[in-house]
Scaffold this motif. Structure first.
Motif, PDB file in Angstrom:
ATOM      1  N   PHE A   1      -4.560 -10.108  -2.741  1.00  0.00           N
ATOM      2  CA  PHE A   1      -5.318  -9.074  -3.457  1.00  0.00           C
ATOM      3  C   PHE A   1      -4.491  -7.799  -3.616  1.00  0.00           C
ATOM      4  O   PHE A   1      -4.430  -7.213  -4.699  1.00  0.00           O
ATOM      5  N   GLY A   2      -3.841  -7.383  -2.544  1.00  0.00           N
ATOM      6  CA  GLY A   2      -3.004  -6.176  -2.598  1.00  0.00           C
ATOM      7  C   GLY A   2      -1.880  -6.314  -3.607  1.00  0.00           C
ATOM      8  O   GLY A   2      -1.570  -5.376  -4.347  1.00  0.00           O
TER       9      GLY A   2
ATOM     10  N   PHE B   1       7.588  -0.500  -4.831  1.00  0.00           N
ATOM     11  CA  PHE B   1       6.668  -1.646  -4.904  1.00  0.00           C
ATOM     12  C   PHE B   1       7.424  -2.963  -4.739  1.00  0.00           C
ATOM     13  O   PHE B   1       6.971  -3.861  -4.023  1.00  0.00           O
ATOM     14  N   SER B   2       8.569  -3.088  -5.409  1.00  0.00           N
ATOM     15  CA  SER B   2       9.297  -4.354  -5.340  1.00  0.00           C
ATOM     16  C   SER B   2       9.821  -4.614  -3.929  1.00  0.00           C
ATOM     17  O   SER B   2       9.763  -5.740  -3.443  1.00  0.00           O
ATOM     18  N   ILE B   3      10.311  -3.571  -3.256  1.00  0.00           N
ATOM     19  CA  ILE B   3      10.764  -3.740  -1.862  1.00  0.00           C
ATOM     20  C   ILE B   3       9.571  -4.076  -0.975  1.00  0.00           C
ATOM     21  O   ILE B   3       9.646  -4.965  -0.120  1.00  0.00           O
ATOM     22  N   GLY B   4       8.462  -3.377  -1.182  1.00  0.00           N
ATOM     23  CA  GLY B   4       7.260  -3.648  -0.391  1.00  0.00           C
ATOM     24  C   GLY B   4       6.770  -5.072  -0.545  1.00  0.00           C
ATOM     25  O   GLY B   4       6.429  -5.733   0.448  1.00  0.00           O
TER      26      GLY B   4
ATOM     27  N   LYS C   1       7.144  -7.602   2.443  1.00  0.00           N
ATOM     28  CA  LYS C   1       5.773  -7.532   2.978  1.00  0.00           C
ATOM     29  C   LYS C   1       5.535  -6.234   3.749  1.00  0.00           C
ATOM     30  O   LYS C   1       4.895  -6.212   4.790  1.00  0.00           O
ATOM     31  N   ASP C   2       6.077  -5.138   3.206  1.00  0.00           N
ATOM     32  CA  ASP C   2       5.964  -3.837   3.851  1.00  0.00           C
ATOM     33  C   ASP C   2       4.974  -2.965   3.072  1.00  0.00           C
ATOM     34  O   ASP C   2       5.315  -2.374   2.038  1.00  0.00           O
ATOM     35  N   GLY C   3       3.762  -2.885   3.602  1.00  0.00           N
ATOM     36  CA  GLY C   3       2.719  -2.101   2.961  1.00  0.00           C
ATOM     37  C   GLY C   3       3.008  -0.616   2.931  1.00  0.00           C
ATOM     38  O   GLY C   3       2.504   0.110   2.070  1.00  0.00           O
ATOM     39  N   LEU C   4       3.850  -0.136   3.837  1.00  0.00           N
ATOM     40  CA  LEU C   4       4.216   1.280   3.825  1.00  0.00           C
ATOM     41  C   LEU C   4       5.013   1.618   2.563  1.00  0.00           C
ATOM     42  O   LEU C   4       4.820   2.682   1.966  1.00  0.00           O
ATOM     43  N   PHE C   5       5.867   0.708   2.124  1.00  0.00           N
ATOM     44  CA  PHE C   5       6.599   0.923   0.868  1.00  0.00           C
ATOM     45  C   PHE C   5       5.646   0.844  -0.321  1.00  0.00           C
ATOM     46  O   PHE C   5       5.826   1.564  -1.305  1.00  0.00           O
ATOM     47  N   VAL C   6       4.653  -0.008  -0.227  1.00  0.00           N
ATOM     48  CA  VAL C   6       3.645  -0.074  -1.287  1.00  0.00           C
ATOM     49  C   VAL C   6       2.909   1.268  -1.365  1.00  0.00           C
ATOM     50  O   VAL C   6       2.706   1.816  -2.458  1.00  0.00           O
ATOM     51  N   LEU C   7       2.539   1.815  -0.209  1.00  0.00           N
ATOM     52  CA  LEU C   7       1.890   3.131  -0.194  1.00  0.00           C
ATOM     53  C   LEU C   7       2.813   4.206  -0.777  1.00  0.00           C
ATOM     54  O   LEU C   7       2.355   5.092  -1.513  1.00  0.00           O
ATOM     55  N   ALA C   8       4.099   4.116  -0.460  1.00  0.00           N
ATOM     56  CA  ALA C   8       5.061   5.060  -1.039  1.00  0.00           C
ATOM     57  C   ALA C   8       5.087   4.927  -2.560  1.00  0.00           C
ATOM     58  O   ALA C   8       5.168   5.931  -3.279  1.00  0.00           O
ATOM     59  N   GLY C   9       4.980   3.701  -3.042  1.00  0.00           N
ATOM     60  CA  GLY C   9       4.934   3.481  -4.491  1.00  0.00           C
ATOM     61  C   GLY C   9       3.728   4.163  -5.112  1.00  0.00           C
ATOM     62  O   GLY C   9       3.839   4.820  -6.163  1.00  0.00           O
TER      63      GLY C   9
ATOM     64  N   LEU D   1       1.239  -3.344   7.531  1.00  0.00           N
ATOM     65  CA  LEU D   1       0.136  -3.123   6.588  1.00  0.00           C
ATOM     66  C   LEU D   1       0.084  -4.252   5.559  1.00  0.00           C
ATOM     67  O   LEU D   1       0.024  -4.028   4.358  1.00  0.00           O
ATOM     68  N   ARG D   2       0.082  -5.464   6.070  1.00  0.00           N
ATOM     69  CA  ARG D   2       0.231  -6.649   5.212  1.00  0.00           C
ATOM     70  C   ARG D   2      -0.914  -6.836   4.230  1.00  0.00           C
ATOM     71  O   ARG D   2      -0.753  -7.528   3.233  1.00  0.00           O
ATOM     72  N   PHE D   3      -2.051  -6.223   4.477  1.00  0.00           N
ATOM     73  CA  PHE D   3      -3.154  -6.361   3.519  1.00  0.00           C
ATOM     74  C   PHE D   3      -2.774  -5.757   2.166  1.00  0.00           C
ATOM     75  O   PHE D   3      -3.313  -6.144   1.135  1.00  0.00           O
ATOM     76  N   LEU D   4      -1.817  -4.822   2.165  1.00  0.00           N
ATOM     77  CA  LEU D   4      -1.365  -4.216   0.909  1.00  0.00           C
ATOM     78  C   LEU D   4      -0.400  -5.113   0.138  1.00  0.00           C
ATOM     79  O   LEU D   4      -0.125  -4.870  -1.033  1.00  0.00           O
TER      80      LEU D   4
END
Length: 175
Positions: free
Chosen positions: A97-98, A131-134, A138-146, A90-93
């Protein structure tokens, strides 16, 4: 003269390291001070900085070896488990911009972390860690978890405020 931290992964690893102390169970008020550097780093993500600027006084601070070893021993086992599931997706996250949107979210989280809100630090700090791990991996799934953790934190804070309001109203009726 050192006042910048250069990282191939940008500010993500710096954000992670600065978040770790906030995750520890510390006396009230301590995490507010420990979260202040996050207020300096998070906005830099919004602007896409690859080098993180910190005040020289903060850059000169040293961590005593025993404290660092203790922190690493405590953090390494869960981090090794996380490493097994982290991968680019999910690299767009996590793109330009993400990452800017994540930077705004992290700045708001940092503001919450420096406020004296009792028992309201853990979930926002976990969101900051996700967020920092994401961003770093470059892991958008961790960003979503954030983002999900932010929603939980907002709900918890709203419930806490609601509970306090109800309590104050009940006291008003008793007096």
């Amino acid at each position: 003269m050192l006042d910048r931290i250069e990282s191939a992964d940008g500010p993500g690893p710096v954000l992670f390291v600065l978040t770790l102390p906030v995750l520890l169970p510390l006396p009230p008020g301590v995490s507010m001070v420990l979260a202040l550097p996050l207020l300096l780093v998070a906005p830099q993500i919004v602007f896409g900085r690859r080098e993180v600027w910190l005040p020289k006084a903060l850059m000169r601070r040293m961590i005593k070896r025993p404290a660092l070893v203790k922190l690493i021993r405590r953090v390494l086992p869960p981090l090794e488990r996380v490493e097994k599931v982290v991968r680019p997706r999910l690299r767009f996250l996590t793109g330009r911009f993400g990452a800017s949107i994540v930077g705004i979210a992290c700045t708001l989280i940092a503001l919450v972390l420096v406020l004296p809100i009792p028992f309201a630090n853990l979930v926002p700090a976990l969101a900051m860690g996700a967020f920092s791990i994401g961003l770093t991996r470059k892991d958008g799934l961790f960003v979503l978890a954030g983002y999900g953790l932010i929603a939980v934190a907002v709900g918890m804070i709203a419930l806490g405020i609601h509970g306090i309001t109800l309590g104050v109203n009940q006291l008003g009726h008793l007096l």
